[in-house]
Design a protein around this motif. Structure first.
Motif, mmCIF file in Angstrom:
data_model
loop_
_atom_site.group_PDB
_atom_site.id
_atom_site.type_symbol
_atom_site.label_atom_id
_atom_site.label_comp_id
_atom_site.label_asym_id
_atom_site.label_seq_id
_atom_site.Cartn_x
_atom_site.Cartn_y
_atom_site.Cartn_z
ATOM 1 N N ASP A 3 -0.965 -7.448 -3.494
ATOM 2 C CA ASP A 3 -0.441 -7.607 -2.138
ATOM 3 C C ASP A 3 -1.254 -6.696 -1.218
ATOM 4 O OD1 ASP A 3 0.960 -7.635 0.253
ATOM 5 O OD2 ASP A 3 2.933 -7.705 -0.719
ATOM 6 N N GLN A 4 -2.136 -7.303 -0.438
ATOM 7 C CA GLN A 4 -3.009 -6.524 0.436
ATOM 8 C C GLN A 4 -2.214 -5.719 1.456
ATOM 9 O OE1 GLN A 4 -6.627 -6.801 0.044
ATOM 10 N NE2 GLN A 4 -6.437 -4.854 1.142
ATOM 11 N N ASN A 5 -1.045 -6.215 1.820
ATOM 12 C CA ASN A 5 -0.203 -5.500 2.775
ATOM 13 C C ASN A 5 0.282 -4.176 2.195
ATOM 14 O OD1 ASN A 5 -0.061 -7.876 4.699
ATOM 15 N ND2 ASN A 5 0.883 -8.769 2.878
ATOM 16 N N VAL A 6 0.740 -4.224 0.948
ATOM 17 C CA VAL A 6 1.170 -3.001 0.266
ATOM 18 C C VAL A 6 -0.018 -2.076 0.056
ATOM 19 C CG1 VAL A 6 2.098 -2.081 -1.893
ATOM 20 C CG2 VAL A 6 3.144 -4.097 -0.843
ATOM 21 N N LEU A 7 -1.140 -2.642 -0.351
ATOM 22 C CA LEU A 7 -2.334 -1.847 -0.621
ATOM 23 C C LEU A 7 -2.786 -1.109 0.642
ATOM 24 C CD1 LEU A 7 -4.437 -1.128 -2.779
ATOM 25 C CD2 LEU A 7 -5.721 -3.162 -2.092
ATOM 26 N N ASN A 8 -2.843 -1.817 1.752
ATOM 27 C CA ASN A 8 -3.258 -1.185 3.011
ATOM 28 C C ASN A 8 -2.291 -0.067 3.416
ATOM 29 O OD1 ASN A 8 -5.371 -2.990 3.140
ATOM 30 N ND2 ASN A 8 -4.399 -4.339 4.625
ATOM 31 N N LYS A 9 -0.997 -0.324 3.217
ATOM 32 C CA LYS A 9 0.012 0.678 3.568
ATOM 33 C C LYS A 9 -0.168 1.956 2.762
ATOM 34 C CE LYS A 9 5.030 1.439 3.290
ATOM 35 N NZ LYS A 9 6.327 0.836 2.866
ATOM 36 N N ARG A 10 -0.366 1.827 1.459
ATOM 37 C CA ARG A 10 -0.491 3.008 0.598
ATOM 38 C C ARG A 10 -1.811 3.745 0.847
ATOM 39 N NH1 ARG A 10 4.758 3.413 -0.083
ATOM 40 N NH2 ARG A 10 5.645 2.046 -1.691
ATOM 41 N N VAL A 11 -2.886 3.001 1.075
ATOM 42 C CA VAL A 11 -4.164 3.641 1.391
ATOM 43 C C VAL A 11 -4.030 4.462 2.671
ATOM 44 C CG1 VAL A 11 -6.541 3.211 2.120
ATOM 45 C CG2 VAL A 11 -5.604 1.974 0.159
ATOM 46 N N ALA A 12 -3.324 3.897 3.666
ATOM 47 C CA ALA A 12 -3.124 4.602 4.930
ATOM 48 C C ALA A 12 -2.259 5.851 4.738
ATOM 49 C CB ALA A 12 -2.486 3.663 5.949
ATOM 50 N N GLU A 13 -1.239 5.762 3.895
ATOM 51 C CA GLU A 13 -0.382 6.925 3.656
ATOM 52 C C GLU A 13 -1.169 8.058 3.019
ATOM 53 O OE1 GLU A 13 3.290 6.018 1.619
ATOM 54 O OE2 GLU A 13 3.532 4.153 2.723
ATOM 55 N N LEU A 14 -2.055 7.722 2.094
ATOM 56 C CA LEU A 14 -2.879 8.755 1.473
ATOM 57 C C LEU A 14 -3.900 9.302 2.465
ATOM 58 C CD1 LEU A 14 -3.459 7.190 -2.064
ATOM 59 C CD2 LEU A 14 -1.999 9.128 -1.495
ATOM 60 N N ALA A 15 -4.477 8.413 3.277
ATOM 61 C CA ALA A 15 -5.454 8.857 4.270
ATOM 62 C C ALA A 15 -4.839 9.859 5.241
ATOM 63 C CB ALA A 15 -6.014 7.653 5.020
ATOM 64 N N ALA A 16 -3.551 9.662 5.557
ATOM 65 C CA ALA A 16 -2.860 10.582 6.459
ATOM 66 C C ALA A 16 -2.727 11.970 5.842
ATOM 67 C CB ALA A 16 -1.481 10.024 6.800
ATOM 68 N N GLN A 17 -2.859 12.050 4.513
ATOM 69 C CA GLN A 17 -2.819 13.342 3.822
ATOM 70 C C GLN A 17 -4.218 13.869 3.525
ATOM 71 O OE1 GLN A 17 -0.007 13.265 0.397
ATOM 72 N NE2 GLN A 17 0.580 11.236 1.123
#
Length: 434
Positions: A71-85
């Protein structure tokens, strides 16, 4: 091996399908020293896979380097959450490509149950340590194949039965094993899930944009997309999982078996159905009672959705009912209720730690030490309880009392044995472990 000969073990794993092993070049292990940083990746990151990763990253020396989800939507969300850290990771939609990354030491498998076997076997073949969510397989034969794969590759494999790392559960089992409860003739385990309501029927439709639904189905039967079967609710459909019997059952039956030092029952019978929500969209029973017959005691499993008032006033738990008293435990703590004046009561002993964090810590420690015997929930532990949970579902499906032949690793009747094997579709084959 627990109650299972190596000959039968490898034979049953080899009976099914064609090999799906990765190229031989990928089977070299990435060496990890005691002081090395551990590079972790996660496959399936919408629910427990993300929780597991979050807990694992609390361990010093652990870093996440890759994520995978269809699910690219989930993948993008999690990548963004890690990027914020401040964490940058590689993103994959094909787990096989992720496993080709030789910088990855360990993978978390948090996909739906019907994918666990293929992905764990491939990860072991690729030389990765594996933290695989429970239940380990969606059939008894898948469980056997996963055991065989771990044995063949010598992989560090931890099953996500994180209660195995909680101190109050260990203390409770030590009390059970002390003999103070007297003879234990009955053990109860239950999950009353008041939060789980009816799932309204919805029409088939088109998978959301960004979802590779064909890959999500994988070895499951090809069906039109239906939102009820996707993400969290996959648990209530036989194609992908086994309902509460396998979802919560593996956590609670695990400690019931552990407390009684038991392996496989002589017989199993189950009765239940869709009593609470007879017309909703789920397939698995919302109400079920299963009785396992062991030598000298019975183990009873109960689950019910839509209500919370389970035995002993607990939504979930395990009760060891002895001649002198009853020990009751759940995720919040344990206590002993005496039988008259035969023993002293033990007041509630509350939980004192974070089981999920400690479980991931144990996994990381074993990757470094290479002492597989130190794992709190190795694949053999996961397989034992997953097979018992599958037995409960098979008894429910057959509608009769069924008998287990431990020497042959099968039931004594053909009708039950047809449920041993997962049927793979869409060109996927069960691995052969030789």
């Amino acid at each position: 091996m627990t109650g299972y000969s190596r000959r039968n073990f490898l034979r049953s794993a080899a009976l099914i399908g064609a090999a799906t092993a990765l190229p031989h070049s990928l089977q070299a292990f990435h060496k990890v020293g005691a002081n090395d940083r551990i590079n972790v990746a996660a496959i399936g990151i919408n629910g427990m896979g993300w929780s597991d990763l979050t807990a694992m990253l609390k361990n010093p020396g652990v870093q996440v380097v890759a994520l995978c989800d269809v699910d690219q939507n989930v993948l993008n969300k999690r990548v963004a959450e890690l990027a914020a850290q401040g964490i940058k990771v590689q993103a994959y939609t094909d787990y096989r490509k992720l496993l080709e990354n030789k910088d990855i030491d360990a993978v978390i498998i948090g996909t739906p149950d019907h994918w666990h076997c293929l992905q764990m076997v491939d990860a072991c073949a690729a030389g990765k340590a594996v933290y695989v969510e429970k239940p380990i397989g969606n059939s008894i034969r898948e469980c056997r194949i996963m055991e065989a794969a771990q044995q063949k590759y010598g992989s560090v494999v931890q099953v996500g039965q994180w209660q195995r790392s909680q101190q109050h559960f260990a203390d409770a089992i030590a009390f059970v094993h002390s003999g103070k409860l007297g003879q234990i003739r009955l053990v109860k385990a239950w999950a009353y899930m008041g939060w789980m309501k009816s799932i309204p029927k919805v029409p088939d439709g088109t998978a959301p944009q960004g979802v590779d639904y064909t890959t999500w189905l994988g070895p499951a039967e090809s069906r039109p997309f239906n939102n009820n079967r996707f993400h969290f609710n996959f648990r209530w459909y036989w194609d992908y999982a086994g309902g509460l019997m396998t979802d919560w059952g593996v956590h609670l039956l695990d400690y019931a078996l552990y407390g009684m030092k038991a392996k496989y029952p002589k017989s199993i019978m189950a009765s239940g159905g869709k009593f609470a929500y007879p017309d909703d969209a789920a397939e698995t029973p919302d109400t079920l009672t299963t009785v396992y017959e062991f030598e000298g005691f019975n183990l009873q499993w109960e689950h019910a959705t839509g209500i919370d008032n389970g035995p002993y006033g607990r939504k979930h738990g395990i009760a060891f009912i002895g001649n002198n008293g009853t020990l009751v435990m759940d995720r919040n703590g344990w206590e002993v209720i005496p039988e008259g004046d035969k023993m002293q009561a033990v007041a509630l002993q509350p939980k004192v730690d974070d089981g999920l964090f400690l479980h991931t810590k144990n996994f990381i420690e074993v990757i470094k030490s290479k002492r597989l015997e130190d794992l709190h929930a190795p694949i053999q532990t996961g397989a034992l309880v997953a097979v018992n949970a599958q037995m409960g579902n098979i008894a429910y499906k057959t509608g009769k009392k069924i008998y287990w032949d431990a020497d042959k690793d099968r039931f004594t009747d053909k009708a039950s044995n047809k449920f041993l094997k997962a049927t793979y579709h869409n060109g996927y084959k069960l691995p052969i472990i030789s």
